[in-house]
Design an enzyme around this catalytic site. Structure first.
Site, PDB file in Angstrom:
ATOM      1  N   TYR A 142      -3.525   6.675   5.853  1.00 40.56           N
ATOM      2  CA  TYR A 142      -3.135   5.620   4.917  1.00 40.56           C
ATOM      3  C   TYR A 142      -2.427   4.476   5.637  1.00 40.56           C
ATOM      4  O   TYR A 142      -2.418   3.351   5.154  1.00 40.56           O
ATOM      5  CB  TYR A 142      -2.195   6.179   3.845  1.00 40.56           C
ATOM      6  CG  TYR A 142      -2.872   6.804   2.650  1.00 40.56           C
ATOM      7  CD1 TYR A 142      -3.772   7.850   2.792  1.00 40.56           C
ATOM      8  CD2 TYR A 142      -2.590   6.348   1.361  1.00 40.56           C
ATOM      9  CE1 TYR A 142      -4.368   8.424   1.680  1.00 40.56           C
ATOM     10  CE2 TYR A 142      -3.184   6.922   0.254  1.00 40.56           C
ATOM     11  CZ  TYR A 142      -4.080   7.957   0.414  1.00 40.56           C
ATOM     12  OH  TYR A 142      -4.667   8.514  -0.689  1.00 40.56           O
ATOM     13  N   LYS A 191      -7.116  20.385   9.143  1.00 43.85           N
ATOM     14  CA  LYS A 191      -8.511  20.491   9.585  1.00 43.85           C
ATOM     15  C   LYS A 191      -8.464  20.644  11.106  1.00 43.85           C
ATOM     16  O   LYS A 191      -9.057  19.850  11.857  1.00 43.85           O
ATOM     17  CB  LYS A 191      -9.282  19.235   9.130  1.00 43.85           C
ATOM     18  CG  LYS A 191     -10.780  19.294   9.340  1.00 43.85           C
ATOM     19  CD  LYS A 191     -11.502  20.312   8.469  1.00 43.85           C
ATOM     20  CE  LYS A 191     -12.967  20.391   8.846  1.00 43.85           C
ATOM     21  NZ  LYS A 191     -13.676  21.502   8.143  1.00 43.85           N
ATOM     22  N   ASP A 223     -11.134  22.379   3.746  1.00 42.72           N
ATOM     23  CA  ASP A 223     -12.346  22.659   2.960  1.00 42.72           C
ATOM     24  C   ASP A 223     -12.221  24.014   2.262  1.00 42.72           C
ATOM     25  O   ASP A 223     -12.546  24.169   1.082  1.00 42.72           O
ATOM     26  CB  ASP A 223     -13.615  22.581   3.821  1.00 42.72           C
ATOM     27  CG  ASP A 223     -13.520  23.320   5.140  1.00 42.72           C
ATOM     28  OD1 ASP A 223     -12.407  23.756   5.511  1.00 42.72           O
ATOM     29  OD2 ASP A 223     -14.558  23.490   5.816  1.00 42.72           O
ATOM     30  N   ASP A 247      -3.516  13.893  -1.288  1.00 45.65           N
ATOM     31  CA  ASP A 247      -4.041  13.045  -2.364  1.00 45.65           C
ATOM     32  C   ASP A 247      -5.205  13.760  -3.047  1.00 45.65           C
ATOM     33  O   ASP A 247      -5.263  13.856  -4.274  1.00 45.65           O
ATOM     34  CB  ASP A 247      -4.516  11.709  -1.761  1.00 45.65           C
ATOM     35  CG  ASP A 247      -5.129  10.794  -2.811  1.00 45.65           C
ATOM     36  OD1 ASP A 247      -4.530  10.665  -3.900  1.00 45.65           O
ATOM     37  OD2 ASP A 247      -6.201  10.217  -2.554  1.00 45.65           O
ATOM     38  N   ASP A 251      -5.239  16.040  -6.961  1.00 44.36           N
ATOM     39  CA  ASP A 251      -6.115  15.757  -8.114  1.00 44.36           C
ATOM     40  C   ASP A 251      -6.853  17.030  -8.526  1.00 44.36           C
ATOM     41  O   ASP A 251      -6.997  17.321  -9.715  1.00 44.36           O
ATOM     42  CB  ASP A 251      -7.151  14.665  -7.777  1.00 44.36           C
ATOM     43  CG  ASP A 251      -6.661  13.270  -8.129  1.00 44.36           C
ATOM     44  OD1 ASP A 251      -5.438  13.047  -8.066  1.00 44.36           O
ATOM     45  OD2 ASP A 251      -7.487  12.404  -8.457  1.00 44.36           O
TER      46      ASP A 251
HETATM   47  C1  IPM Z   1      -1.998   8.738  -5.775  1.00 39.34           C
HETATM   48  C2  IPM Z   1      -3.002   7.604  -5.834  1.00 39.34           C
HETATM   49  C3  IPM Z   1      -2.688   6.602  -4.731  1.00 39.34           C
HETATM   50  C4  IPM Z   1      -2.791   7.338  -3.400  1.00 39.34           C
HETATM   51  C5  IPM Z   1      -3.581   5.338  -4.719  1.00 39.34           C
HETATM   52  C6  IPM Z   1      -3.593   4.640  -6.061  1.00 39.34           C
HETATM   53  C7  IPM Z   1      -3.207   4.390  -3.629  1.00 39.34           C
HETATM   54  O1  IPM Z   1      -4.303   8.106  -5.753  1.00 39.34           O
HETATM   55  O2  IPM Z   1      -0.789   8.467  -5.879  1.00 39.34           O
HETATM   56  O3  IPM Z   1      -2.425   9.884  -5.639  1.00 39.34           O
HETATM   57  O4  IPM Z   1      -3.894   7.473  -2.847  1.00 39.34           O
HETATM   58  O5  IPM Z   1      -1.754   7.779  -2.906  1.00 39.34           O
HETATM   59 MG    MG Z   2      -4.415  10.203  -5.845  1.00 39.29          MG
END
Ligand code: IPM
Ligand code: MG
Length: 357
Positions: A142, A191, A223, A247, A251
């Site tokens: 990032y 990884k 993975d 990240d 999710d």
């Molecule tokens: C998160 C989001 C952010 C990230 C984006 C919006 C930059 O996906 O906070 O998980 O990738 O950190």
């Molecule tokens: Mg995110």
């Protein structure tokens, strides 16, 4: 006690969900005799529209002067064609970095009332799960060197994943300390079979593990971890991983809890000042329609009380109110999935939490 909270409402559903959390914080303050002062600042697309920049200096200064920051979400299709440096998302990375928030705590637990909303089979869900993802937040790909250059096939773009021992150690320490306070199980995800930065990550976490003999520790390739999360989530307690893997995996972890609209997060650094935000995005498709689930932001506000202000009784109170509302069967649209029932609006769900407080 009195605290100054910087509000970064942002874009899309950001303003709606932040206002919900503010209402919950105000009621909590009244009940426990605290004063919370809310000071709004611009961030993301709405900041671009008003100032031409996604992260105005005034916002950075305001957040630095605050006791903590509550953020909604940034981004939307309106700003998608802007160059990388000018995008709303750049502001989010910028504020994380400016505040030195290298730790991102993302708890993912299955509420018993939401078992039916989890896409996992009942036998996999079992007694449920409760995990804590510790994501490194100010390093890795990032923030690494990036750009365009001429490559073997002509113009190419590149991003770089780089981690120093210092960065790995400081996030590793947070994760081990977190594991000590929970069930003492800790998985580091990398990884290392391919990436040099992951090999250093693994080596550094291994040497740290020697300082925490009471913690049951293992490593896993990312993975495999992505697969294990849906195959057997109970095996995990604390997970530590890099910025990008965290990240992605957070999710995934959110979805198995029933909805991404439930997951809160805390971003912390060396001081008690933190930034608190739901892990979901700005959901432009439902923005302004009063459909968003405010719970992730409300739970983020509870994390603020616990981690930054040391008000754990107050935080418990908010979390219990959310529990009660879910147990009573109230659902926003995201939590209903295909199930029967009329979904609550964002403001109705907020009302229910306020009543339960
Ligand atoms: C998160 C989001 C952010 C990230 C984006 C919006 C930059 O996906 O906070 O998980 O990738 O950190
Ligand atoms: Mg995110």
């Amino acid at each position: 006690m009195e605290f100054n909270i910087a509000l970064l409402r942002g874009d899309g559903i950001g303003p709606e969900i932040v206002d919900s959390a503010v209402a919950v914080l105000e009621k909590t303050a009244a009940r426990f005799g605290h004063t919370f002062n809310f000071i709004p600042y611009l961030i993301g697309g709405s900041a671009i529209d008003k100032t031409g920049m996604p992260l105005p200096q005034e916002t950075i200064d305001g957040c630095l002067a605050s006791d903590s920051v509550l953020l909604g979400a940034v981004g939307g299709p309106k700003w998608d064609d802007l160059p990388g440096e000018k995008r709303p998302e750049k502001a989010l990375l910028g504020i994380r970095s400016a505040l030195g928030l290298f730790t991102n705590l993302r708890p993912a637990k299955l509420y018993p009332a939401l078992r039916g909303a989890s896409p996992l089979r009942e036998d996999i869900v079992g007694d449920g799960f409760d995990l804590m993802i510790v994501r490194e937040l100010t390093g890795g790909i990032y923030f690494g060197d990036r750009g365009y250059r001429q490559g073997k096939y002509g113009e190419e773009a590149y991003d770089t994943e780089a981690y120093s021992v210092t960065e790995i150690e400081r996030i590793g320490r947070v994760a081990f300390e977190t594991a000590m306070k929970r069930s003492r199980r800790h998985t580091s995800i990398d990884k290392a079979n391919v990436l040099e930065s992951s090999r250093l990550w693994r080596k550094t976490i291994h040497s740290l593990a020697e300082e925490y003999p009471g913690v049951e520790y293992n490593d896993m390739f990312v993975d495999n971890a992505a697969m294990q999360l849906v195959r057997n989530p109970q095996q995990f307690d604390v997970i530590v991983t890099s910025n990008m893997f965290g990240d992605i995996l957070s999710d995934e972890a959110s979805q198995i809890t029933g909805s991404i609209g439930m997951l809160a997060s805390a971003s912390l650094g060396a001081s008690t000042r933190g930034m608190y935000e739901p892990i979901h995005g700005s959901a432009p498709d439902i923005a302004g329609q009063n459909k968003a689930n405010p719970i992730a932001t409300i739970l983020s506000a509870a994390m603020m009380l616990r981690y930054s202000f040391g008000l754990s009784e107050e935080a418990d109170c908010i979390e219990n109110a959310v529990d009660k509302v879910l147990e009573a069967g109230y659902r926003t649209a995201d939590l209903l999935g295909g199930a029967e029932g009329t979904p609550l609006t964002c403001t109705e769900m907020t009302e229910k939490v306020l009543e339960a407080l």
